[in-house]
Scaffold this motif. Structure first.
Motif, mmCIF file in Angstrom:
data_model
loop_
_atom_site.group_PDB
_atom_site.id
_atom_site.type_symbol
_atom_site.label_atom_id
_atom_site.label_comp_id
_atom_site.label_asym_id
_atom_site.label_seq_id
_atom_site.Cartn_x
_atom_site.Cartn_y
_atom_site.Cartn_z
ATOM 1 N N PRO A 77 2.792 -5.026 -1.860
ATOM 2 C CA PRO A 77 3.777 -4.020 -1.441
ATOM 3 C C PRO A 77 4.497 -4.432 -0.145
ATOM 4 O O PRO A 77 3.889 -5.023 0.740
ATOM 5 N N VAL A 78 5.797 -4.132 -0.121
ATOM 6 C CA VAL A 78 6.603 -4.415 1.066
ATOM 7 C C VAL A 78 7.433 -3.165 1.361
ATOM 8 O O VAL A 78 8.019 -2.570 0.460
ATOM 9 N N VAL A 79 7.444 -2.737 2.648
ATOM 10 C CA VAL A 79 8.212 -1.546 3.031
ATOM 11 C C VAL A 79 9.671 -1.917 3.220
ATOM 12 O O VAL A 79 9.993 -2.928 3.854
ATOM 13 N N ASN A 80 10.549 -1.094 2.659
ATOM 14 C CA ASN A 80 11.973 -1.267 2.876
ATOM 15 C C ASN A 80 12.407 -0.312 4.002
ATOM 16 O O ASN A 80 12.510 0.897 3.800
ATOM 17 N N ASP A 81 12.641 -0.862 5.204
ATOM 18 C CA ASP A 81 12.983 -0.055 6.378
ATOM 19 C C ASP A 81 14.162 0.873 6.117
ATOM 20 O O ASP A 81 14.270 1.948 6.689
ATOM 21 N N LYS A 82 15.060 0.448 5.269
ATOM 22 C CA LYS A 82 16.286 1.229 5.057
ATOM 23 C C LYS A 82 16.040 2.452 4.181
ATOM 24 O O LYS A 82 16.818 3.393 4.205
ATOM 25 N N LYS A 83 14.960 2.463 3.404
ATOM 26 C CA LYS A 83 14.730 3.585 2.481
ATOM 27 C C LYS A 83 13.506 4.434 2.809
ATOM 28 O O LYS A 83 13.393 5.557 2.309
ATOM 29 N N CYS A 84 12.579 3.897 3.597
ATOM 30 C CA CYS A 84 11.328 4.624 3.875
ATOM 31 C C CYS A 84 11.626 5.917 4.623
ATOM 32 O O CYS A 84 12.324 5.919 5.627
ATOM 33 N N THR A 85 11.061 7.058 4.135
ATOM 34 C CA THR A 85 11.279 8.349 4.772
ATOM 35 C C THR A 85 10.241 8.632 5.847
ATOM 36 O O THR A 85 10.453 9.485 6.704
ATOM 37 N N GLY A 86 9.095 7.977 5.767
ATOM 38 C CA GLY A 86 8.007 8.241 6.713
ATOM 39 C C GLY A 86 7.132 9.406 6.293
ATOM 40 O O GLY A 86 6.395 9.947 7.110
ATOM 41 N N CYS A 87 7.180 9.789 5.029
ATOM 42 C CA CYS A 87 6.452 10.976 4.553
ATOM 43 C C CYS A 87 4.950 10.809 4.621
ATOM 44 O O CYS A 87 4.212 11.792 4.725
ATOM 45 N N GLY A 88 4.481 9.564 4.520
ATOM 46 C CA GLY A 88 3.053 9.319 4.682
ATOM 47 C C GLY A 88 2.225 9.462 3.418
ATOM 48 O O GLY A 88 0.995 9.409 3.474
ATOM 49 N N ILE A 89 2.868 9.634 2.265
ATOM 50 C CA ILE A 89 2.094 9.734 1.015
ATOM 51 C C ILE A 89 1.333 8.426 0.782
ATOM 52 O O ILE A 89 0.168 8.439 0.383
ATOM 53 N N CYS A 90 1.982 7.298 1.097
ATOM 54 C CA CYS A 90 1.317 5.994 0.958
ATOM 55 C C CYS A 90 0.043 5.952 1.799
ATOM 56 O O CYS A 90 -1.020 5.552 1.316
ATOM 57 N N GLU A 91 0.153 6.428 3.047
ATOM 58 C CA GLU A 91 -1.002 6.416 3.942
ATOM 59 C C GLU A 91 -2.127 7.284 3.384
ATOM 60 O O GLU A 91 -3.307 6.950 3.509
ATOM 61 N N SER A 92 -1.753 8.407 2.741
ATOM 62 C CA SER A 92 -2.780 9.329 2.252
ATOM 63 C C SER A 92 -3.512 8.776 1.029
ATOM 64 O O SER A 92 -4.661 9.130 0.789
ATOM 65 N N VAL A 93 -2.856 7.911 0.252
ATOM 66 C CA VAL A 93 -3.505 7.430 -0.982
ATOM 67 C C VAL A 93 -4.132 6.045 -0.829
ATOM 68 O O VAL A 93 -4.836 5.587 -1.743
ATOM 69 N N CYS A 94 -3.911 5.391 0.291
ATOM 70 C CA CYS A 94 -4.466 4.044 0.467
ATOM 71 C C CYS A 94 -5.992 4.079 0.329
ATOM 72 O O CYS A 94 -6.668 4.836 1.018
ATOM 73 N N PRO A 95 -6.567 3.264 -0.567
ATOM 74 C CA PRO A 95 -8.004 3.319 -0.817
ATOM 75 C C PRO A 95 -8.848 2.642 0.261
ATOM 76 O O PRO A 95 -10.078 2.786 0.256
ATOM 77 N N VAL A 96 -8.225 1.906 1.176
ATOM 78 C CA VAL A 96 -8.986 1.243 2.231
ATOM 79 C C VAL A 96 -9.484 2.300 3.229
ATOM 80 O O VAL A 96 -8.801 3.291 3.476
ATOM 81 N N ASP A 97 -10.705 2.093 3.773
ATOM 82 C CA ASP A 97 -11.306 3.077 4.677
ATOM 83 C C ASP A 97 -10.360 3.469 5.803
ATOM 84 O O ASP A 97 -10.101 4.634 6.037
ATOM 85 N N GLN A 98 -9.894 2.459 6.552
ATOM 86 C CA GLN A 98 -8.873 2.689 7.564
ATOM 87 C C GLN A 98 -7.559 2.314 6.908
ATOM 88 O O GLN A 98 -7.289 1.128 6.733
ATOM 89 N N ALA A 99 -6.763 3.315 6.519
ATOM 90 C CA ALA A 99 -5.559 3.053 5.727
ATOM 91 C C ALA A 99 -4.838 1.782 6.174
ATOM 92 O O ALA A 99 -4.579 1.586 7.363
ATOM 93 N N ALA A 100 -4.541 0.932 5.206
ATOM 94 C CA ALA A 100 -3.858 -0.321 5.518
ATOM 95 C C ALA A 100 -2.357 -0.126 5.633
ATOM 96 O O ALA A 100 -1.636 -1.007 6.100
#
Lengths: 158, 264
Positions: free
Chosen positions: A126-149
């Motif tokens: 996965p690569v973040v697209n700075d121009k489209k990312c809203t910052g909503c944090g859904i990605c952070e909430s679903v990341c399966p790594v203990d300390q969200a990657a």
């Protein structure tokens, strides 16, 4: 509290602190209780202001809070979720499973700006697209790594 | 019906709303939402005038929606004076309860009730003057009704309250032990600001003694006033919040011939 993640449509931090009435309506209308209200222990400046802890409950960009804000601290003109810029997701390549060679596309699958804010590169990382990312944090909430990657860096972008 | 009975009904309704709004919102009904900082009933929005003024001063920007939400509270302040304080504010209800408890327990407070009017104007001035240095609408930190309503919502949503309820506790403790009704009468900048919109035509308790309505100087009215005011002296600058307890007290003794009454 380090720099808090504000709800969608929030003005830049200084203006936001000056404009927010501390009324708490944004938190009351949030259907997911993603928006919480800072207390006195977070500092006098922060007391009564809304914030989001995306790892616990991200923002689903329903945009009810911006419509409810009485002072314009959350800009009512921000109606479409695509134009929200509450923060920016950052991937830690050293802990991200996909970047470490395991198959994982949790964040990519759940991103509300699907296949635009988060894209997969040629090697399915996965690569973040700075121009489209809203910052909503859904990605952070679903990341399966203990300390969200993948973590949202708070801060309004234009 | 006495004025006090009517007032108790309004106060009870206010408390019901403080609890009902977050409960309704939590269950997806958000036709009515908000707190004593800012309230929305459908398309009708109401915001705290002092806090709104501070945000406008801070940003030098007057949001149109915010300005419209000031029409109702300012109109009410022009017409009814500080009636919000006496009839709606939950802090006033709480302070009245404390006052009742102190009397029921026959306690004596450390400091007798003062009559000075200066402190509340100083508090209001300080809150406004310090605002640009703080960068935030300072009055929001001192809005007891705002804190009570927001913390009630927090309790319903998260099951906990913040340490800011300590301010409410401090007010209660002070009024319980130190000096009677000091917050509403001498400190609260929100109430002081609402009182500044009074004109000669604003609802006030008026003392008009004539042949029919004779005052026999029993001073039951002054005894009844929780702020320790003398209702036989009409003054626009008084912290009177039109609770009407003095009129009730006068009517108990003078019946229909009471020289005290509300007048616009």
């Amino acid at each position: 509290m380090k720099k808090p993640l504000r709800p969608p449509g929030a003005l830049p931090e200084r203006d936001f602190l000056a404009r927010c009435l501390r009324c708490g309506k944004c938190a009351q209308v949030c259907p997911f209780q993603s928006i919480r209200i800072a207390g006195l222990l977070d500092g006098l400046e922060q007391m009564g202001t809304p914030f989001i802890k995306p790892r616990e409950k991200p923002c689903w960009l329903c945009m009810k809070c911006t419509a409810a804000c009485p002072s314009g601290a959350l800009d009512r003109k921000v109606k479409a979720k695509e134009i929200v810029r509450m923060g920016l997701a950052k991937i830690d390549n050293k802990t991200c499973l996909a970047w470490q060679g395991t198959l994982c596309r949790s964040c990519y699958d759940e991103c509300p700006i699907f296949n635009e804010a988060l894209v997969m590169d040629a090697e399915l990382r996965p690569v973040v697209n700075d121009k489209k990312c809203t910052g909503c944090g859904i990605c952070e909430s679903v990341c399966p790594v203990d300390q969200a990657a993948i973590v949202v860096q708070p801060g309004v972008r234009s | 019906m006495t004025i006090r009975t009517a007032r108790r009904i309004v106060q009870a309704a206010s408390l019901v709303f403080i609890i009902a709004i977050p409960v309704l919102n939590r269950n997806g009904i958000d036709f009515i939402t908000g707190s004593f900082y800012s309230l929305a009933v459908g398309p009708v929005w109401i915001s705290d005038p002092l806090i709104a003024l501070q945000t406008i001063l801070l940003t030098l920007h007057a949001d149109a929606v915010l300005l419209v939400s000031l029409v109702i509270p300012l109109a009410l302040a022009f017409v009814l004076g500080r009636a919000f304080c006496g009839w709606v504010c939950p802090q006033n209800a709480l302070s009245e309860f404390v006052d009742w408890a102190v009397r029921a327990l026959r306690l004596r407070r450390f400091i007798p009730q003062g009559r000075t009017r200066l402190p509340r104007y100083l508090v209001l001035a300080a809150v406004i003057i310090l605002t640009p240095f703080a960068g935030i609408p300072l009055a929001s930190l001192l809005s007891a009704p705002g804190i009570i309503s927001v913390q009630t919502a927090k309790l319903i949503y998260e099951g906990t309250v913040g340490v800011e309820v300590g301010l409410i506790g401090l007010i209660v403790l002070t009024e319980f032990l130190v000096v009677r009704r000091v917050w509403c009468a001498h400190v609260c900048p929100i109430g002081t600001f609402l009182g500044m919109f009074r004109t000669g035509r604003t609802l006030t308790v008026t003392f008009a003694s004539d042949k029919e309505h004779v005052c026999d100087r029993c001073m039951d009215c002054m005894q009844a006033c929780q702020f320790g005011l003398d209702p036989t002296k009409n003054k626009l600058s008084s912290p009177c919040h039109n609770c009407g307890d003095c009129i009730d007290a006068c009517r108990r003794t003078r019946h229909v011939k009471s020289p005290l009454h509300y007048r616009f």
